[in-house]
Motif scaffolding. Structure first.
Motif, PDB file in Angstrom:
ATOM      1  N   ALA A 126      43.621  74.579  27.818  1.00 50.82           N
ATOM      2  CA  ALA A 126      43.363  75.931  28.318  1.00 50.82           C
ATOM      3  C   ALA A 126      41.968  76.404  27.915  1.00 50.82           C
ATOM      4  O   ALA A 126      41.250  77.018  28.728  1.00 50.82           O
ATOM      5  N   SER A 127      41.562  76.113  26.680  1.00 50.15           N
ATOM      6  CA  SER A 127      40.239  76.542  26.213  1.00 50.15           C
ATOM      7  C   SER A 127      39.128  75.882  27.014  1.00 50.15           C
ATOM      8  O   SER A 127      38.119  76.520  27.350  1.00 50.15           O
ATOM      9  N   VAL A 128      39.293  74.598  27.323  1.00 56.64           N
ATOM     10  CA  VAL A 128      38.281  73.897  28.117  1.00 56.64           C
ATOM     11  C   VAL A 128      38.238  74.470  29.529  1.00 56.64           C
ATOM     12  O   VAL A 128      37.150  74.714  30.085  1.00 56.64           O
ATOM     13  N   PHE A 182      37.644  63.454  25.670  1.00 54.11           N
ATOM     14  CA  PHE A 182      38.469  64.298  26.539  1.00 54.11           C
ATOM     15  C   PHE A 182      38.158  63.994  27.998  1.00 54.11           C
ATOM     16  O   PHE A 182      39.054  63.821  28.827  1.00 54.11           O
ATOM     17  N   THR A 183      36.864  63.907  28.308  1.00 53.95           N
ATOM     18  CA  THR A 183      36.447  63.675  29.684  1.00 53.95           C
ATOM     19  C   THR A 183      36.900  62.312  30.197  1.00 53.95           C
ATOM     20  O   THR A 183      37.393  62.190  31.321  1.00 53.95           O
ATOM     21  N   VAL A 184      36.763  61.288  29.375  1.00 57.49           N
ATOM     22  CA  VAL A 184      37.185  59.937  29.786  1.00 57.49           C
ATOM     23  C   VAL A 184      38.676  59.932  30.106  1.00 57.49           C
ATOM     24  O   VAL A 184      39.108  59.378  31.126  1.00 57.49           O
ATOM     25  N   ALA A 185      39.471  60.561  29.237  1.00 60.85           N
ATOM     26  CA  ALA A 185      40.911  60.590  29.455  1.00 60.85           C
ATOM     27  C   ALA A 185      41.278  61.417  30.686  1.00 60.85           C
ATOM     28  O   ALA A 185      42.126  61.017  31.495  1.00 60.85           O
ATOM     29  N   ALA A 186      40.646  62.579  30.830  1.00 54.09           N
ATOM     30  CA  ALA A 186      40.948  63.443  31.970  1.00 54.09           C
ATOM     31  C   ALA A 186      40.548  62.784  33.285  1.00 54.09           C
ATOM     32  O   ALA A 186      41.258  62.905  34.296  1.00 54.09           O
ATOM     33  N   GLU A 187      39.403  62.099  33.284  1.00 55.01           N
ATOM     34  CA  GLU A 187      38.964  61.377  34.490  1.00 55.01           C
ATOM     35  C   GLU A 187      40.055  60.419  34.965  1.00 55.01           C
ATOM     36  O   GLU A 187      40.340  60.323  36.163  1.00 55.01           O
ATOM     37  N   LEU A 238      40.905  69.950  39.724  1.00 57.55           N
ATOM     38  CA  LEU A 238      41.363  68.569  39.761  1.00 57.55           C
ATOM     39  C   LEU A 238      42.777  68.434  39.193  1.00 57.55           C
ATOM     40  O   LEU A 238      43.588  67.641  39.695  1.00 57.55           O
ATOM     41  N   ARG A 239      43.071  69.215  38.143  1.00 63.64           N
ATOM     42  CA  ARG A 239      44.423  69.184  37.562  1.00 63.64           C
ATOM     43  C   ARG A 239      45.458  69.645  38.570  1.00 63.64           C
ATOM     44  O   ARG A 239      46.513  69.002  38.746  1.00 63.64           O
ATOM     45  N   LYS A 240      45.188  70.760  39.241  1.00 61.07           N
ATOM     46  CA  LYS A 240      46.143  71.287  40.225  1.00 61.07           C
ATOM     47  C   LYS A 240      46.292  70.337  41.408  1.00 61.07           C
ATOM     48  O   LYS A 240      47.394  70.168  41.939  1.00 61.07           O
ATOM     49  N   ARG A 241      45.180  69.723  41.798  1.00 59.97           N
ATOM     50  CA  ARG A 241      45.247  68.760  42.894  1.00 59.97           C
ATOM     51  C   ARG A 241      46.136  67.574  42.533  1.00 59.97           C
ATOM     52  O   ARG A 241      46.817  66.994  43.387  1.00 59.97           O
ATOM     53  N   ALA A 242      46.137  67.234  41.232  1.00 61.91           N
ATOM     54  CA  ALA A 242      46.977  66.132  40.761  1.00 61.91           C
ATOM     55  C   ALA A 242      48.424  66.561  40.535  1.00 61.91           C
ATOM     56  O   ALA A 242      49.264  65.730  40.159  1.00 61.91           O
ATOM     57  N   GLY A 243      48.727  67.853  40.736  1.00 66.05           N
ATOM     58  CA  GLY A 243      50.091  68.340  40.589  1.00 66.05           C
ATOM     59  C   GLY A 243      50.544  68.490  39.152  1.00 66.05           C
ATOM     60  O   GLY A 243      51.738  68.373  38.851  1.00 66.05           O
ATOM     61  N   LEU A 244      49.588  68.782  38.251  1.00 63.91           N
ATOM     62  CA  LEU A 244      49.900  68.902  36.831  1.00 63.91           C
ATOM     63  C   LEU A 244      49.662  70.327  36.341  1.00 63.91           C
ATOM     64  O   LEU A 244      48.746  71.008  36.816  1.00 63.91           O
ATOM     65  N   ASN A 245      50.479  70.768  35.392  1.00 64.50           N
ATOM     66  CA  ASN A 245      50.150  72.011  34.696  1.00 64.50           C
ATOM     67  C   ASN A 245      49.371  71.647  33.434  1.00 64.50           C
ATOM     68  O   ASN A 245      49.176  70.466  33.116  1.00 64.50           O
ATOM     69  N   GLN A 246      48.932  72.655  32.703  1.00 63.46           N
ATOM     70  CA  GLN A 246      48.089  72.394  31.541  1.00 63.46           C
ATOM     71  C   GLN A 246      48.819  71.593  30.470  1.00 63.46           C
ATOM     72  O   GLN A 246      48.232  70.699  29.842  1.00 63.46           O
ATOM     73  N   GLN A 247      50.095  71.885  30.260  1.00 65.38           N
ATOM     74  CA  GLN A 247      50.869  71.151  29.260  1.00 65.38           C
ATOM     75  C   GLN A 247      50.988  69.673  29.636  1.00 65.38           C
ATOM     76  O   GLN A 247      50.831  68.782  28.782  1.00 65.38           O
ATOM     77  N   GLN A 248      51.236  69.411  30.911  1.00 61.67           N
ATOM     78  CA  GLN A 248      51.392  68.029  31.362  1.00 61.67           C
ATOM     79  C   GLN A 248      50.080  67.256  31.238  1.00 61.67           C
ATOM     80  O   GLN A 248      50.077  66.091  30.831  1.00 61.67           O
ATOM     81  N   LEU A 249      48.975  67.919  31.559  1.00 61.85           N
ATOM     82  CA  LEU A 249      47.686  67.248  31.395  1.00 61.85           C
ATOM     83  C   LEU A 249      47.417  66.961  29.924  1.00 61.85           C
ATOM     84  O   LEU A 249      46.982  65.864  29.567  1.00 61.85           O
ATOM     85  N   GLY A 250      47.694  67.945  29.069  1.00 56.28           N
ATOM     86  CA  GLY A 250      47.480  67.748  27.647  1.00 56.28           C
ATOM     87  C   GLY A 250      48.303  66.596  27.093  1.00 56.28           C
ATOM     88  O   GLY A 250      47.800  65.767  26.332  1.00 56.28           O
ATOM     89  N   ASP A 251      49.576  66.528  27.497  1.00 55.25           N
ATOM     90  CA  ASP A 251      50.436  65.439  27.036  1.00 55.25           C
ATOM     91  C   ASP A 251      49.899  64.086  27.492  1.00 55.25           C
ATOM     92  O   ASP A 251      49.955  63.092  26.749  1.00 55.25           O
ATOM     93  N   ALA A 252      49.370  64.041  28.701  1.00 55.74           N
ATOM     94  CA  ALA A 252      48.904  62.771  29.271  1.00 55.74           C
ATOM     95  C   ALA A 252      47.619  62.271  28.623  1.00 55.74           C
ATOM     96  O   ALA A 252      47.374  61.060  28.585  1.00 55.74           O
ATOM     97  N   ILE A 253      46.788  63.192  28.106  1.00 53.88           N
ATOM     98  CA  ILE A 253      45.502  62.763  27.533  1.00 53.88           C
ATOM     99  C   ILE A 253      45.438  62.928  26.020  1.00 53.88           C
ATOM    100  O   ILE A 253      44.408  62.634  25.402  1.00 53.88           O
TER     101      ILE A 253
END
Length: 291
Positions: free
Chosen positions: A65-67, A78-83, A42-57
């Motif tokens: 990375a651990s998750v 974490f799940t609510v924010a990532a969703e 889902l992260r890659k589909r959204a065009g985000l790398n791990q750092q960008q996802l982490g910053d956003a949530i």
């Protein structure tokens, strides 16, 4: 005679011995791995790398990375924010229950799945406060005293999972819940007296719920049918009656109808021998007043 070591594995098809890979890691719950694979997709589909996802949530790169690698379970926040960020459409939330259940000790996970949908549950515990009634500090003190010792992360995971099970107390539709607790469990100082005072007060609060009954088996009762140890009698949403017994981190779900019937008879006998709800509350109130 050939002596086989822990790393010596025989191929069942060829009979040849092969060595286990040296880099074979710890056993990771399947739910954590599945969640991680899905999150990465889902992260890659959204065009985000791990750092960008982490910053956003609001989580670090290492946490994301651990998750994704299944090494660490995602928490509900974490799940609510990532969703929201990856527009998952609820698929991560669907997995959250399985992720949380995998935090429980392995021997307990199957029963936890049954317990979550129970319509009634009757619990006798002579030496410890039952898990569904434990405060966070009491539960954490128990896990901290585990032998062999657990690391801090596992203590956190087990504590979170135990508290998560307590949704059964307030779940809709309400389940009918009964607890008989040995007086020894109330007086056994798990943690310090501040921990116990908070635990006693919590028992009084939960015991006031209309679907929860808390009774105390007095220490001077003498012989009774619970001296063989703790047990649970549970009714599923299909109205099947099951038993559960546990000792030394070995748990067993009992399906045999005759054995479950015997559990039910013993529990009924214990209820008649224990203090009633009002008397039990008074005893616990005295303990609070003595500290």
């Amino acid at each position: 005679m050939t002596v086989r070591t822990a790393r010596d594995v025989r191929d069942t098809r060829t009979g040849r011995r092969t060595a286990k890979p040296k880099d074979e890691g710890p056993d990771v719950p399947g739910a954590w791995s599945a969640y991680g694979v899905l999150l990465q997709h889902l992260r890659k589909r959204a065009g985000l790398n791990q750092q960008q996802l982490g910053d956003a949530i609001g989580y670090s790169l290492e946490q994301v990375a651990s998750v994704e690698q299944g090494r660490r379970p995602a928490k509900a926040a974490f799940t609510v924010a990532a969703e929201r960020v990856v527009k998952a459409g609820g698929v991560l939330e669907v997995l959250q229950g399985e992720v949380d259940r995998a935090k429980l000790p392995r021997f307990f996970r199957n029963f936890a799945l049954i317990e979550a949908e129970a319509v009634s549950r009757f619990d006798y515990e002579p030496l410890l406060i039952p898990g569904l009634l434990q405060t966070e500090r009491y539960a954490r003190a128990l896990f901290a005293g585990h032998c062999p010792p657990l690391n801090d992360e596992v203590i956190d995971q087990h504590t979170e999972a135990r508290l998560g099970r307590q949704k059964l107390l307030t779940r809709v539709p309400l389940a009918e819940l009964s607890f008989i607790i040995g007086e020894e469990a109330l007086r056994n100082p798990v943690g310090d007296m501040e921990v116990m005072r908070g635990q006693w007060q919590h028992l009084l609060e939960v015991g006031a719920s209309r679907n929860v009954e808390v009774q105390v088996m007095p220490a001077e009762c003498g012989f009774h049918s619970g001296l063989n140890g703790p047990f649970v009698v549970l009714e599923t949403k299909e109205h099947q009656h099951l038993g559960y017994i546990e000792s030394q981190e070995v748990g067993c779900v009992v399906h045999d109808s005759a054995e479950v019937s015997a559990f039910g008879l013993r529990y009924g006998k214990l209820r008649s021998q224990a203090l009633n709800g009002v008397e039990s509350a008074r005893l616990i109130e005295r303990l609070v007043g003595e500290t």
